[in-house]
Design an enzyme around this catalytic site. Structure first.
Site, PDB file in Angstrom:
ATOM      1  N   TYR A 199      -1.853  -0.817   4.780  1.00 35.72           N
ATOM      2  CA  TYR A 199      -1.692  -1.910   5.743  1.00 35.72           C
ATOM      3  C   TYR A 199      -1.571  -3.273   5.059  1.00 35.72           C
ATOM      4  O   TYR A 199      -1.643  -4.308   5.726  1.00 35.72           O
ATOM      5  CB  TYR A 199      -2.898  -1.926   6.697  1.00 35.72           C
ATOM      6  CG  TYR A 199      -3.033  -0.673   7.539  1.00 35.72           C
ATOM      7  CD1 TYR A 199      -2.480  -0.590   8.819  1.00 35.72           C
ATOM      8  CD2 TYR A 199      -3.724   0.444   7.066  1.00 35.72           C
ATOM      9  CE1 TYR A 199      -2.611   0.559   9.593  1.00 35.72           C
ATOM     10  CE2 TYR A 199      -3.855   1.598   7.838  1.00 35.72           C
ATOM     11  CZ  TYR A 199      -3.300   1.647   9.091  1.00 35.72           C
ATOM     12  OH  TYR A 199      -3.420   2.791   9.858  1.00 35.72           O
ATOM     13  N   HIS A 229     -12.160  -4.951  -0.548  1.00 38.26           N
ATOM     14  CA  HIS A 229     -13.219  -4.048  -0.083  1.00 38.26           C
ATOM     15  C   HIS A 229     -13.595  -3.024  -1.157  1.00 38.26           C
ATOM     16  O   HIS A 229     -14.749  -2.815  -1.468  1.00 38.26           O
ATOM     17  CB  HIS A 229     -12.705  -3.329   1.169  1.00 38.26           C
ATOM     18  CG  HIS A 229     -11.267  -2.873   1.064  1.00 38.26           C
ATOM     19  ND1 HIS A 229     -10.225  -3.756   0.872  1.00 38.26           N
ATOM     20  CD2 HIS A 229     -10.708  -1.643   1.044  1.00 38.26           C
ATOM     21  CE1 HIS A 229      -9.089  -3.093   0.765  1.00 38.26           C
ATOM     22  NE2 HIS A 229      -9.351  -1.800   0.863  1.00 38.26           N
ATOM     23  N   PHE A 237      -0.209  -1.181  -0.838  1.00 34.62           N
ATOM     24  CA  PHE A 237       0.076   0.024  -0.064  1.00 34.62           C
ATOM     25  C   PHE A 237      -0.613  -0.094   1.293  1.00 34.62           C
ATOM     26  O   PHE A 237      -1.274  -1.090   1.585  1.00 34.62           O
ATOM     27  CB  PHE A 237      -0.408   1.272  -0.820  1.00 34.62           C
ATOM     28  CG  PHE A 237      -1.913   1.377  -0.890  1.00 34.62           C
ATOM     29  CD1 PHE A 237      -2.627   0.618  -1.792  1.00 34.62           C
ATOM     30  CD2 PHE A 237      -2.608   2.216  -0.026  1.00 34.62           C
ATOM     31  CE1 PHE A 237      -4.019   0.697  -1.841  1.00 34.62           C
ATOM     32  CE2 PHE A 237      -3.999   2.300  -0.073  1.00 34.62           C
ATOM     33  CZ  PHE A 237      -4.697   1.540  -0.974  1.00 34.62           C
ATOM     34  N   LYS A 244      -6.786   3.894  -8.111  1.00 37.06           N
ATOM     35  CA  LYS A 244      -8.238   3.783  -7.932  1.00 37.06           C
ATOM     36  C   LYS A 244      -8.964   4.081  -9.253  1.00 37.06           C
ATOM     37  O   LYS A 244      -9.941   3.420  -9.605  1.00 37.06           O
ATOM     38  CB  LYS A 244      -8.716   4.773  -6.870  1.00 37.06           C
ATOM     39  CG  LYS A 244      -8.257   4.426  -5.464  1.00 37.06           C
ATOM     40  CD  LYS A 244      -8.901   5.393  -4.492  1.00 37.06           C
ATOM     41  CE  LYS A 244      -8.407   5.175  -3.082  1.00 37.06           C
ATOM     42  NZ  LYS A 244      -8.978   6.171  -2.160  1.00 37.06           N
ATOM     43  N   ASP A 247     -14.194   6.384   0.723  1.00 33.66           N
ATOM     44  CA  ASP A 247     -13.353   6.485   1.909  1.00 33.66           C
ATOM     45  C   ASP A 247     -13.228   5.080   2.480  1.00 33.66           C
ATOM     46  O   ASP A 247     -14.198   4.314   2.460  1.00 33.66           O
ATOM     47  CB  ASP A 247     -13.972   7.448   2.930  1.00 33.66           C
ATOM     48  CG  ASP A 247     -12.921   7.990   3.882  1.00 33.66           C
ATOM     49  OD1 ASP A 247     -11.751   8.136   3.469  1.00 33.66           O
ATOM     50  OD2 ASP A 247     -13.239   8.273   5.056  1.00 33.66           O
TER      51      ASP A 247
HETATM   52  P1  IMP Z   1      -8.485   5.989   1.526  1.00 29.58           P
HETATM   53  O1  IMP Z   1      -9.790   6.427   2.079  1.00 29.58           O
HETATM   54  O2  IMP Z   1      -8.627   5.065   0.352  1.00 29.58           O
HETATM   55  O3  IMP Z   1      -7.539   7.128   1.275  1.00 29.58           O
HETATM   56  O4  IMP Z   1      -7.807   5.076   2.642  1.00 29.58           O
HETATM   57  C1  IMP Z   1      -7.450   5.566   3.926  1.00 29.58           C
HETATM   58  C2  IMP Z   1      -6.310   4.743   4.475  1.00 29.58           C
HETATM   59  O5  IMP Z   1      -6.738   3.376   4.670  1.00 29.58           O
HETATM   60  C3  IMP Z   1      -5.078   4.657   3.564  1.00 29.58           C
HETATM   61  O6  IMP Z   1      -4.200   5.709   3.792  1.00 29.58           O
HETATM   62  C4  IMP Z   1      -4.466   3.327   3.977  1.00 29.58           C
HETATM   63  O7  IMP Z   1      -3.682   3.496   5.130  1.00 29.58           O
HETATM   64  C5  IMP Z   1      -5.674   2.492   4.326  1.00 29.58           C
HETATM   65  N1  IMP Z   1      -6.112   1.692   3.173  1.00 29.58           N
HETATM   66  C6  IMP Z   1      -7.120   1.974   2.307  1.00 29.58           C
HETATM   67  N2  IMP Z   1      -7.233   1.013   1.367  1.00 29.58           N
HETATM   68  C7  IMP Z   1      -6.266   0.116   1.649  1.00 29.58           C
HETATM   69  C8  IMP Z   1      -5.876  -1.110   1.019  1.00 29.58           C
HETATM   70  O8  IMP Z   1      -6.425  -1.560  -0.003  1.00 29.58           O
HETATM   71  N3  IMP Z   1      -4.843  -1.755   1.600  1.00 29.58           N
HETATM   72  C9  IMP Z   1      -4.196  -1.296   2.694  1.00 29.58           C
HETATM   73  N4  IMP Z   1      -4.511  -0.178   3.309  1.00 29.58           N
HETATM   74  C10 IMP Z   1      -5.555   0.538   2.789  1.00 29.58           C
END
Ligand code: IMP
Length: 193
Positions: free
Chosen positions: A151, A177, A149, A13, A69
């Site tokens: 999904y 996103h 990573f 990130k 998030d």
């Molecule tokens: P975070 O808020 O970025 O930590 O995302 C929370 C959760 O959403 C992660 O642990 C993943 O399971 C899922 N996630 C977030 N961004 C992605 C992505 O770009 N691809 C796939 N899964 C994602």
């Protein structure tokens, strides 16, 4: 150059946002400000969790800060797993556990539309701002691809016949996103600096 903290220790990130803001913004990580504590995400929405993290850094360390998030929102599951995406299959679960649980929940369901949504909260000069980025697509029936990573192997964005995990990070990072939300943030910061 404007200096800000990004409340993350995720190197991917950091890399992504540093590239978007290159030459225009200096982004510090939590490690850069000697913050090594876990910030608990106790909110019930993406907005709340992003704000909790950004406010925590401002209050405790004094830096203007932003935090993100992300959730995967599946229409047939009324927006689940959403804010609980990281721990959908339980605390300490793996990405594979989460994908398997989602594929089981969608078994026999025809409507497989879903979206990834990122919310970024910014605390700047005593004010709070929110930015979001959404990419729509669908959940396919089995995992495909090996990059990325979370999904990625089961999410196919609209307009493509490959999953995020098949498209590779270079393509994903231009349409995702998170990239959309980060571009809004960087535009805002550059305009206001
Ligand atoms: P975070 O808020 O970025 O930590 O995302 C929370 C959760 O959403 C992660 O642990 C993943 O399971 C899922 N996630 C977030 N961004 C992605 C992505 O770009 N691809 C796939 N899964 C994602």
């Amino acid at each position: 150059m404007k200096e800000m903290v990004f409340a993350t220790n995720n190197p991917h990130k950091l890399d992504e946002i540093r590239k978007i803001g290159e030459g225009r913004l200096r982004i510090l990580s939590l490690a850069d400000i000697d913050c090594h504590e876990e910030i608990e995400e106790t909110g019930n929405t993406l907005e709340e969790n992003a704000l909790i993290k950004a406010r925590f850094i401002k209050e405790k360390y004094g830096y203007d800060c932003f935090a993100d998030d992300t959730g995967l929102e599946v229409d047939a599951l009324k927006g689940a797993p959403g804010v609980y995406s990281a721990r959908y299959a339980g605390e300490g679960c793996s990405f594979t556990d989460n994908m398997d649980k989602l594929l089981t929940a969608l078994q026999g369901i025809e409507n497989r539309t879903a979206q990834f949504r990122t919310v970024i909260a910014l605390v700047l000069n005593g004010k709070e701002y929110l930015f979001d980025g959404v990419i729509k697509g669908k959940i396919i029936e089995e995992k495909r691809g090996s990059t990325g990573f979370g999904y990625d192997p089961i999410f196919m964005p609209d307009g493509y016949d490959k999953t995020f995990a098949e498209l590779g990070n270079e393509v994903k990072n231009t349409i995702s996103h998170r990239a959309l939300a980060m571009e809004k943030l960087v535009d805002f910061l550059i305009f206001h600096s």
